[in-house]
Design a protein around this motif. Structure first.
Motif, PDB file in Angstrom:
ATOM      1  N   ASP A 215      49.541  29.252  48.486  1.00  0.00           N
ATOM      2  CA  ASP A 215      49.077  28.539  48.300  1.00  0.00           C
ATOM      3  C   ASP A 215      50.388  28.451  47.494  1.00  0.00           C
ATOM      4  OD1 ASP A 215      47.304  27.017  45.625  1.00  0.00           O
ATOM      5  OD2 ASP A 215      45.721  28.650  45.894  1.00  0.00           O
ATOM      6  N   VAL A 243      45.884  31.195  50.504  1.00  0.00           N
ATOM      7  CA  VAL A 243      45.948  32.500  49.653  1.00  0.00           C
ATOM      8  C   VAL A 243      46.687  32.402  48.903  1.00  0.00           C
ATOM      9  CG1 VAL A 243      45.923  34.981  50.190  1.00  0.00           C
ATOM     10  CG2 VAL A 243      44.717  33.180  52.225  1.00  0.00           C
ATOM     11  N   PRO A 244      46.398  32.786  47.906  1.00  0.00           N
ATOM     12  CA  PRO A 244      48.127  33.379  47.107  1.00  0.00           C
ATOM     13  C   PRO A 244      48.505  34.088  47.499  1.00  0.00           C
ATOM     14  CG  PRO A 244      45.773  33.508  45.541  1.00  0.00           C
ATOM     15  CD  PRO A 244      45.135  33.895  47.500  1.00  0.00           C
ATOM     16  N   GLY A 246      51.834  36.622  47.040  1.00  0.00           N
ATOM     17  CA  GLY A 246      52.007  37.620  46.977  1.00  0.00           C
ATOM     18  C   GLY A 246      50.272  39.178  47.199  1.00  0.00           C
ATOM     19  N   THR A 247      50.156  38.226  47.717  1.00  0.00           N
ATOM     20  CA  THR A 247      48.790  38.777  48.477  1.00  0.00           C
ATOM     21  C   THR A 247      48.662  39.746  48.885  1.00  0.00           C
ATOM     22  OG1 THR A 247      47.326  36.779  48.056  1.00  0.00           O
ATOM     23  CG2 THR A 247      45.940  38.559  49.470  1.00  0.00           C
ATOM     24  N   ALA A 248      48.784  41.419  48.961  1.00  0.00           N
ATOM     25  CA  ALA A 248      49.408  42.324  49.739  1.00  0.00           C
ATOM     26  C   ALA A 248      48.732  42.566  51.071  1.00  0.00           C
ATOM     27  CB  ALA A 248      49.557  43.545  49.060  1.00  0.00           C
ATOM     28  N   ASP A 249      46.826  42.468  51.137  1.00  0.00           N
ATOM     29  CA  ASP A 249      45.722  43.093  52.028  1.00  0.00           C
ATOM     30  C   ASP A 249      44.995  41.624  51.974  1.00  0.00           C
ATOM     31  OD1 ASP A 249      44.274  43.781  53.558  1.00  0.00           O
ATOM     32  OD2 ASP A 249      43.404  44.817  52.174  1.00  0.00           O
ATOM     33  N   MET A 250      44.741  40.851  53.007  1.00  0.00           N
ATOM     34  CA  MET A 250      44.488  39.593  53.464  1.00  0.00           C
ATOM     35  C   MET A 250      43.484  40.235  54.288  1.00  0.00           C
ATOM     36  SD  MET A 250      46.786  36.668  54.416  1.00  0.00           S
ATOM     37  CE  MET A 250      48.369  36.021  53.489  1.00  0.00           C
ATOM     38  N   GLN A 253      40.302  37.782  53.427  1.00  0.00           N
ATOM     39  CA  GLN A 253      40.012  36.190  53.410  1.00  0.00           C
ATOM     40  C   GLN A 253      40.158  36.220  55.451  1.00  0.00           C
ATOM     41  OE1 GLN A 253      41.530  38.090  51.987  1.00  0.00           O
ATOM     42  NE2 GLN A 253      42.487  36.364  49.936  1.00  0.00           N
ATOM     43  N   PHE A 273      54.661  36.675  53.322  1.00  0.00           N
ATOM     44  CA  PHE A 273      53.250  35.746  53.286  1.00  0.00           C
ATOM     45  C   PHE A 273      52.198  36.920  54.608  1.00  0.00           C
ATOM     46  CE2 PHE A 273      49.991  32.635  54.457  1.00  0.00           C
ATOM     47  CZ  PHE A 273      48.726  32.733  53.452  1.00  0.00           C
ATOM     48  N   SER A 276      51.220  39.764  55.806  1.00  0.00           N
ATOM     49  CA  SER A 276      49.788  39.928  55.253  1.00  0.00           C
ATOM     50  C   SER A 276      48.632  38.905  56.226  1.00  0.00           C
ATOM     51  CB  SER A 276      49.587  39.918  53.521  1.00  0.00           C
ATOM     52  OG  SER A 276      50.839  40.761  52.488  1.00  0.00           O
TER      53      SER A 276
END
Length: 438
Positions: A215, A243-244, A246-250, A253, A273, A276
């Motif tokens: 994102d 998904v933003p 820096g999202t470590a756990d996706m 999503q 990215f 994840s």
């Protein structure tokens, strides 16, 4: 050499050719350009003739018969970022020397005359890039070849203003790609994020593509504004999941993705990215087909994502490094025969330069009479579709018809490769390529 008056006239015409327009640059182009790190310092100058050939006999069958160039040399400019504090692209210059030696001995140079290189290093500095371009404009060259550069816009502006034919390998700039006069780009800017997933979905027989996209504005323009129409035109359903960074756990999503009959899942982002996303899909037990842009798969990815999750994944590729396809065999033979010992890592860095300089020679096959920038441009624009040397079988034609919205583009489609159980590429395949007509 151009007169001062001619230079001023050329500079004045630049405004007509570089007016700002909405960017269609894809994330793949943005990330590829970012690999050529922007730094500072420069060194410009002529490096004279290409090195003498060595070990010619051993690779004669691959290189082809001797067809040596003769007569007055044709001066070709080479611009590279060279060595920088963050990245060393000096191998591009070494590969340019080896390529010129090969072309002069085996391909009759350009128009039967030997190629003489005039090289310049920008070291990633925009002002130095402009200086390089201005120097080459004043040095009575007939064309310029540029591989990847972090300062391509600054290189391009003076060359375009002076109508110097410029062949570039890696370019995502909207202004560069919009030039229909003297710029020729050897890459499809829409391949990595649009044409590859469309072609792959059709090949796999699936009717939907779910794009998992980082994102950020550079990615969302293409994903939100361009992709829906492109997929609809191809007869495919398209779903976008952002998904933003820096999202470590996706996992949450990806649970939603896996539960929505996603078809082909296509991931667009940088390696952290994508790590994840891949691990999230694995965590929810997704066993469908996953694909991604080439920037997703790095050594960091191979360490952080289990091998069974990477095995069989199809990703885009910029050049066919490794393998035994004919274009790689040729490239390896050129380096072995005409260079002074380029290592495997440097060979990877220099592959784009080989494609660009050899592509320039291929595009000007048949040129005769007085060789000038104008006759080079005319010859390139009139060329039939040919195979791009070193490209893994891609075709190119520079008549402005490959992508009418970006008339500098000479290629349709690009390369893909399937990863093995170590996350390494295997064979390379051309996807999204259709003939470029008159």
């Amino acid at each position: 050499m151009r007169t001062t008056a001619e230079m001023r006239t050329a500079a004045a015409s630049l405004g007509r050719r570089t007016g700002a327009r909405p960017g269609r640059r894809s994330l793949g182009a943005v990330l590829a350009a970012s690999l050529a790190l922007v730094v500072f310092g420069a060194a410009c100058g002529s490096d004279g003739d290409a090195p003498s050939p060595a070990n010619t006999t051993a690779n004669a069958g691959v290189l082809g018969p001797v067809r040596a160039a003769s007569g007055e040399p044709v001066k070709i400019g080479i611009i590279s970022d060279g060595a920088t504090p963050g990245f060393d692209a000096s191998a591009q210059l070494d590969v340019a020397d080896a390529t010129a030696a090969y072309l002069n001995e085996r391909r009759s140079g350009i128009g039967g005359r030997p190629i003489k290189l005039v090289k310049c290093k920008t070291q990633g500095d925009p002002s130095k890039a402009t200086d390089c371009a201005n120097q080459l404009v004043s040095d009575d060259l007939v064309a310029v070849a540029v591989a990847e550069s972090g300062v391509i816009d600054d290189i391009w502006r003076p060359l375009a203003a002076a109508n110097v034919p410029t062949m570039v390998y890696g370019a995502g700039s909207p202004d560069v790609l919009a030039d229909n006069e003297s710029t020729f780009a050897l890459g499809d800017p829409n391949y990595a994020t649009l044409q590859m997933p469309i072609s792959l979905a059709k090949k796999l027989g699936v009717h939907k593509v779910t794009a998992v996209v980082i994102d950020v504005p550079a990615a969302l323009h293409s994903a939100q504004e361009v992709a829906p129409g492109a997929f609809a035109k191809a007869g495919l359903e398209y779903q976008l999941v952002t998904v933003p960074p820096g999202t470590a756990d996706m996992t949450p999503q990806m649970q939603n993705v896996a539960g929505a009959h996603p078809g082909l899942v296509f991931v667009i982002g940088n390696d952290s990215f994508c790590i994840s996303a891949f691990n999230g899909l694995r965590a929810v037990g997704f066993d469908g087909k996953i694909s991604a842009i080439s920037q997703c798969v790095t050594d960091a990815t191979r360490k952080a994502v289990p091998a069974d999750a990477l095995k069989g994944m199809i990703v885009s590729a910029t050049v066919p490094n490794g393998g035994t396809d004919p274009s790689t065999v040729l490239y390896d033979a050129v380096l072995k025969t005409y260079s002074h010992g380029i290592g495997s890592a440097d060979a990877v860095i220099g592959r784009g330069m080989f494609m660009t300089l050899a592509g320039l020679a291929t595009a000007t096959e048949g040129i005769s009479g007085t060789i000038t920038p104008a006759t080079v441009i005319a010859t390139i624009k009139a060329m039939p579709e040919r195979e791009l040397p070193g490209s893994g079988g891609q075709k190119f034609r520079c008549n402005g018809k490959a992508d009418p919205a970006d008339p500098a583009v000479c290629v349709r489609g690009g390369l893909s490769t399937t990863l093995d159980d170590k996350g390494q590429p295997t064979a390379f395949e051309v996807l999204g390529s259709t003939p470029i007509g008159n």
